[in-house]
Design a protein around this motif. Structure first.
Motif, PDB file in Angstrom:
ATOM      1  N   ALA A 127       0.828  -1.212   0.000  1.00  0.00           N
ATOM      2  CA  ALA A 127       0.000   0.000   0.000  1.00  0.00           C
ATOM      3  C   ALA A 127       0.861   1.260   0.000  1.00  0.00           C
ATOM      4  CB  ALA A 127      -0.932  -0.016   1.208  1.00  0.00           C
ATOM      5  N   ALA A 128       1.946   1.238   0.790  1.00  0.00           N
ATOM      6  CA  ALA A 128       2.842   2.397   0.837  1.00  0.00           C
ATOM      7  C   ALA A 128       3.509   2.615  -0.519  1.00  0.00           C
ATOM      8  CB  ALA A 128       3.887   2.191   1.932  1.00  0.00           C
ATOM      9  N   PHE A 129       3.906   1.532  -1.181  1.00  0.00           N
ATOM     10  CA  PHE A 129       4.517   1.622  -2.511  1.00  0.00           C
ATOM     11  C   PHE A 129       3.528   2.223  -3.506  1.00  0.00           C
ATOM     12  CE2 PHE A 129       5.431  -0.039  -6.723  1.00  0.00           C
ATOM     13  CZ  PHE A 129       6.813   0.094  -6.838  1.00  0.00           C
ATOM     14  N   LEU A 130       2.288   1.744  -3.488  1.00  0.00           N
ATOM     15  CA  LEU A 130       1.272   2.225  -4.423  1.00  0.00           C
ATOM     16  C   LEU A 130       0.908   3.677  -4.158  1.00  0.00           C
ATOM     17  CD1 LEU A 130      -1.060  -0.923  -4.533  1.00  0.00           C
ATOM     18  CD2 LEU A 130       0.727  -0.263  -6.159  1.00  0.00           C
ATOM     19  N   GLU A 131       1.007   4.102  -2.896  1.00  0.00           N
ATOM     20  CA  GLU A 131       0.731   5.499  -2.577  1.00  0.00           C
ATOM     21  C   GLU A 131       1.858   6.402  -3.077  1.00  0.00           C
ATOM     22  OE1 GLU A 131      -0.489   8.336   1.244  1.00  0.00           O
ATOM     23  OE2 GLU A 131      -0.277   6.167   1.497  1.00  0.00           O
ATOM     24  N   ARG A 132       3.102   5.887  -3.039  1.00  0.00           N
ATOM     25  CA  ARG A 132       4.238   6.681  -3.513  1.00  0.00           C
ATOM     26  C   ARG A 132       4.221   6.849  -5.017  1.00  0.00           C
ATOM     27  NH1 ARG A 132       7.014   3.467   0.204  1.00  0.00           N
ATOM     28  NH2 ARG A 132       7.946   2.132  -1.427  1.00  0.00           N
ATOM     29  N   HIS A 133       3.629   5.875  -5.704  1.00  0.00           N
ATOM     30  CA  HIS A 133       3.710   5.864  -7.166  1.00  0.00           C
ATOM     31  C   HIS A 133       2.307   5.803  -7.768  1.00  0.00           C
ATOM     32  CE1 HIS A 133       7.951   5.328  -6.563  1.00  0.00           C
ATOM     33  NE2 HIS A 133       7.760   4.203  -5.910  1.00  0.00           N
ATOM     34  N   PRO A 134       1.827   6.901  -8.329  1.00  0.00           N
ATOM     35  CA  PRO A 134       0.465   6.945  -8.867  1.00  0.00           C
ATOM     36  C   PRO A 134       0.270   6.073 -10.098  1.00  0.00           C
ATOM     37  CG  PRO A 134       1.638   8.977  -9.348  1.00  0.00           C
ATOM     38  CD  PRO A 134       2.501   8.219  -8.416  1.00  0.00           C
ATOM     39  N   LYS A 135       1.364   5.660 -10.747  1.00  0.00           N
ATOM     40  CA  LYS A 135       1.289   4.709 -11.850  1.00  0.00           C
ATOM     41  C   LYS A 135       2.349   3.646 -11.627  1.00  0.00           C
ATOM     42  CE  LYS A 135      -0.394   7.667 -15.633  1.00  0.00           C
ATOM     43  NZ  LYS A 135      -0.084   8.154 -17.008  1.00  0.00           N
ATOM     44  N   VAL A 136       1.960   2.381 -11.842  1.00  0.00           N
ATOM     45  CA  VAL A 136       2.915   1.279 -11.715  1.00  0.00           C
ATOM     46  C   VAL A 136       2.708   0.308 -12.866  1.00  0.00           C
ATOM     47  CG1 VAL A 136       3.037   1.458  -9.189  1.00  0.00           C
ATOM     48  CG2 VAL A 136       1.386  -0.111 -10.244  1.00  0.00           C
ATOM     49  N   HIS A 152      -1.110   0.237 -14.301  1.00  0.00           N
ATOM     50  CA  HIS A 152      -2.163   0.501 -13.317  1.00  0.00           C
ATOM     51  C   HIS A 152      -2.001   1.896 -12.750  1.00  0.00           C
ATOM     52  CE1 HIS A 152      -3.509  -3.771 -12.875  1.00  0.00           C
ATOM     53  NE2 HIS A 152      -2.265  -4.023 -13.245  1.00  0.00           N
ATOM     54  N   GLU A 153      -3.112   2.598 -12.602  1.00  0.00           N
ATOM     55  CA  GLU A 153      -3.104   3.862 -11.892  1.00  0.00           C
ATOM     56  C   GLU A 153      -3.537   3.601 -10.458  1.00  0.00           C
ATOM     57  OE1 GLU A 153      -5.211   6.971 -13.842  1.00  0.00           O
ATOM     58  OE2 GLU A 153      -4.079   6.773 -15.717  1.00  0.00           O
ATOM     59  N   THR A 154      -2.729   4.067  -9.508  1.00  0.00           N
ATOM     60  CA  THR A 154      -2.956   3.742  -8.102  1.00  0.00           C
ATOM     61  C   THR A 154      -2.912   5.019  -7.262  1.00  0.00           C
ATOM     62  OG1 THR A 154      -0.583   3.366  -7.776  1.00  0.00           O
ATOM     63  CG2 THR A 154      -1.914   1.460  -8.409  1.00  0.00           C
ATOM     64  N   GLY A 155      -3.077   4.852  -5.969  1.00  0.00           N
ATOM     65  CA  GLY A 155      -3.054   6.001  -5.081  1.00  0.00           C
ATOM     66  C   GLY A 155      -3.389   5.593  -3.668  1.00  0.00           C
ATOM     67  N   PRO A 156      -3.613   6.567  -2.794  1.00  0.00           N
ATOM     68  CA  PRO A 156      -3.862   6.273  -1.372  1.00  0.00           C
ATOM     69  C   PRO A 156      -5.146   5.475  -1.134  1.00  0.00           C
ATOM     70  CG  PRO A 156      -4.214   8.606  -1.854  1.00  0.00           C
ATOM     71  CD  PRO A 156      -3.561   8.019  -3.045  1.00  0.00           C
ATOM     72  N   ASP A 157      -6.085   5.503  -2.091  1.00  0.00           N
ATOM     73  CA  ASP A 157      -7.334   4.759  -1.900  1.00  0.00           C
ATOM     74  C   ASP A 157      -7.295   3.363  -2.507  1.00  0.00           C
ATOM     75  OD1 ASP A 157      -8.461   6.987  -0.626  1.00  0.00           O
ATOM     76  OD2 ASP A 157      -9.111   7.843  -2.544  1.00  0.00           O
ATOM     77  N   THR A 158      -6.182   2.984  -3.104  1.00  0.00           N
ATOM     78  CA  THR A 158      -6.074   1.662  -3.725  1.00  0.00           C
ATOM     79  C   THR A 158      -6.076   0.582  -2.653  1.00  0.00           C
ATOM     80  OG1 THR A 158      -4.806   2.559  -5.580  1.00  0.00           O
ATOM     81  CG2 THR A 158      -4.677   0.174  -5.215  1.00  0.00           C
ATOM     82  N   SER A 173       4.078 -10.702 -10.632  1.00  0.00           N
ATOM     83  CA  SER A 173       4.546 -10.543  -9.248  1.00  0.00           C
ATOM     84  C   SER A 173       5.456  -9.329  -9.074  1.00  0.00           C
ATOM     85  CB  SER A 173       5.290 -11.798  -8.780  1.00  0.00           C
ATOM     86  OG  SER A 173       6.463 -12.008  -9.551  1.00  0.00           O
ATOM     87  N   MET A 174       6.071  -8.865 -10.160  1.00  0.00           N
ATOM     88  CA  MET A 174       6.951  -7.699 -10.077  1.00  0.00           C
ATOM     89  C   MET A 174       6.148  -6.413 -10.310  1.00  0.00           C
ATOM     90  SD  MET A 174       9.938  -8.780  -9.310  1.00  0.00           S
ATOM     91  CE  MET A 174      10.715  -7.180  -9.446  1.00  0.00           C
ATOM     92  N   ILE A 175       6.320  -5.456  -9.421  1.00  0.00           N
ATOM     93  CA  ILE A 175       5.642  -4.169  -9.541  1.00  0.00           C
ATOM     94  C   ILE A 175       6.711  -3.088  -9.621  1.00  0.00           C
ATOM     95  CG2 ILE A 175       3.873  -2.657  -8.602  1.00  0.00           C
ATOM     96  CD1 ILE A 175       2.911  -5.516  -9.192  1.00  0.00           C
ATOM     97  N   ASP A 176       6.721  -2.370 -10.741  1.00  0.00           N
ATOM     98  CA  ASP A 176       7.736  -1.342 -10.981  1.00  0.00           C
ATOM     99  C   ASP A 176       7.123   0.041 -10.945  1.00  0.00           C
ATOM    100  OD1 ASP A 176       9.537  -3.361 -11.380  1.00  0.00           O
ATOM    101  OD2 ASP A 176       9.765  -3.046 -13.535  1.00  0.00           O
TER     102      ASP A 176
END
Length: 337
Positions: A127-136, A152-158, A173-176
């Protein structure tokens, strides 16, 4: 493994798996530059596959039908590249580059971007990673050629748990961290990260040889891969595009069809840093001396996408460049095969 043995094995495998449809497809592509009848082109294509150790796509993309025997003998080909890979890149080197999880760990100080493996983090860390990066980008751990990648577009509500379940179901499994490219690279084509591929060979004395420098440009997809509709052109020693772009169907583009940005004369920003990074990567990988490094350029400098132990071959297309000789001598001078 001896060169003759590798070549014989490769030819036998190609003979067993030859598909008539491929012959016809590439023969028809060749007819865009040659008026010869299909049977004549197909016969010539088969002859070149044996005489010059040449793939059918090689024949079509590099306008081999238009060249004389002396010119044809100058081309590096994918079968030759396969032999170099088999002879020099060890199983350990291939594993080091193919396993994205291992690659992210071993080259962490050179990557220039953040990457995690879902097997190594819990939902709070994800969750912290996805909040730091709005696109992964979500990738399979062992994917090749840009396949199996989703944006994927992500954020604090993901919902991290739901995100994990979704991408895992797709074998990823890899998220960049999504790379925000340099504005000048984005001007070429903003909907993909346009990359530089530098093909290197690390000789036994530890010197790095740059075999080919390639600018890869997206066209209609989120990745710039040749197989996914992207195009390429060759770069000079200063990182300037020498020729129009070419795609896998032999279409030639002096300007990008979407943005209108001229391709010939385009200068890759921070190119000296790009080359420096590729050389550092090569020296870190003695187990695989022959590698094609894919690098992107951000406003802060180059970052690493991946290393390809089975790199494709890139050379100027004669009808796009006016150049009628290939890069075989460059490879031979560096590798000695």
């Amino acid at each position: 493994m001896g060169q003759a043995r590798v070549r014989l094995g490769y030819l036998l495998n190609r003979a067993r798996n030859i598909r008539p449809g491929n012959l016809v497809e590439f023969a028809k592509q060749t007819q865009r530059v040659s008026k010869a009848p299909l049977p004549v082109i197909i016969a010539d294509m088969l002859w070149c596959s044996v005489k010059y150790d040449m793939g059918f796509r090689d024949y079509a993309v590099w306008d081999i039908r238009l060249l004389n025997a002396k010119e044809r003998a100058t081309w590096m080909t994918h079968p030759k590249s396969y032999r170099v890979t088999k002879m020099y890149n060890t199983a350990e080197g291939r594993a080091k580059l193919e396993d994205k999880r291992r690659f992210a760990r071993e080259y962490a100080d050179l990557l220039g971007r953040e990457s995690i493996d879902l097997r190594d983090v819990d939902d709070a860390e994800l969750a912290a990673f996805l909040e730091r990066h709005p696109k992964v980008l979500a990738k399979p751990n062992d994917g090749q050629g840009g396949g199996g990648i989703d944006l994927h577009e992500t954020g604090p509500d993901t919902d991290a748990a739901a995100f994990r379940a979704e991408v895992t179901a797709h074998g990823q499994s890899m998220i960049d961290e999504f790379i925000v490219q340099h504005p000048e690279m984005s001007a070429l084509y903003p909907d993909s990260v346009n990359t530089v591929r530098l093909i290197t060979f690390l000789d036994p004395q530890g010197a790095v040889h740059l075999l080919a420098a390639v600018l890869r440009i997206g066209n209609g997809a989120v990745i710039d891969n040749f197989a996914s509709g992207g195009m390429f052109t060759m770069l000079d020693e200063d990182g300037v595009a020498l020729y129009p772009g070419v795609d896998k169907n032999s279409n030639v583009y002096r300007e990008h069809p979407v943005t209108g940005t001229p391709i010939v004369g385009f200068s890759v920003p921070m190119y000296d840093e790009v080359v420096e990074l590729a050389f550092a990567l090569a020296k870190r990988t003695p187990e695989a001396p022959y590698v094609g490094w894919d690098l992107a350029i951000t406003p802060n400098g180059p970052v690493v996408i991946e290393g390809n132990h089975n790199s494709s071959v890139f050379q100027p297309k004669p009808t796009a460049s006016g150049v009628r000789t290939g890069l075989l001598s460059v490879y031979k001078d560096a590798i000695g095969f």
